[in-house]
Design an enzyme around this catalytic site. Structure first.
Site, short mmCIF file in Angstrom:
data_model
loop_
_atom_site.label_atom_id
_atom_site.label_comp_id
_atom_site.label_asym_id
_atom_site.label_seq_id
_atom_site.Cartn_x
_atom_site.Cartn_y
_atom_site.Cartn_z
N LEU A 8 0.80 -1.22 0.00
CA LEU A 8 0.00 0.00 0.00
C LEU A 8 0.84 1.28 0.00
O LEU A 8 0.33 2.33 -0.40
CB LEU A 8 -0.99 -0.01 1.17
CG LEU A 8 -2.02 -1.15 1.13
CD1 LEU A 8 -3.00 -1.02 2.29
CD2 LEU A 8 -2.75 -1.19 -0.19
N HIS A 9 2.09 1.20 0.40
CA HIS A 9 2.92 2.42 0.37
C HIS A 9 3.21 2.89 -1.06
O HIS A 9 3.64 4.01 -1.26
CB HIS A 9 4.22 2.25 1.16
CG HIS A 9 5.18 1.26 0.57
ND1 HIS A 9 5.59 0.15 1.27
CD2 HIS A 9 5.81 1.21 -0.62
CE1 HIS A 9 6.44 -0.54 0.51
NE2 HIS A 9 6.58 0.08 -0.64
N ASP A 10 2.95 2.04 -2.05
CA ASP A 10 3.16 2.42 -3.45
C ASP A 10 2.08 3.33 -4.01
O ASP A 10 2.28 3.95 -5.04
CB ASP A 10 3.21 1.17 -4.34
CG ASP A 10 4.49 0.38 -4.18
OD1 ASP A 10 5.48 0.92 -3.69
OD2 ASP A 10 4.48 -0.81 -4.56
#
Length: 102
Positions: A8-10
């Protein structure tokens, strides 16, 4: 169970919310999603590995590292309940935010 480890950090907030809604829709009742990431503190200033990774994500992707509170709010919005955070120290992650589908 869906495991979203270092995923999800992408992505930006809108895409993450959409992914979590899709996860909720695909899971059976009693299923869970686990978000394993380098979680930043509420001030978004640390811990150092999470803050540095967040800077890297801001430069190279449309995402950044998010807080436990942000993930928890998105999970609740998607319909997940019994949301909890488990803290740990591991290469590339310092916690997991877990939500369960009623």
């Amino acid at each position: 169970m869906h495991l979203l480890s270092m995923i999800l950090h992408d992505w930006d907030e809108a895409k993450n919310r959409a992914l979590l809604r899709r996860s909720f829709g695909a899971l059976p009742s009693g299923g869970a999603v686990v978000i394993s990431e380098l979680l930043v503190n509420d001030e978004k200033t640390g811990p150092a590995p999470a803050a540095l990774m967040s800077l890297n994500m801001l430069i190279e992707t449309e995402g950044r590292n998010y807080t436990q509170a942000e993930y928890s709010a998105w999970l609740e919005e998607a319909g997940f309940r019994h949301i909890e955070t488990v803290w740990f120290e591991a290469p590339g992650a310092n916690g997991a935010v877990i939500g369960r589908k009623p």
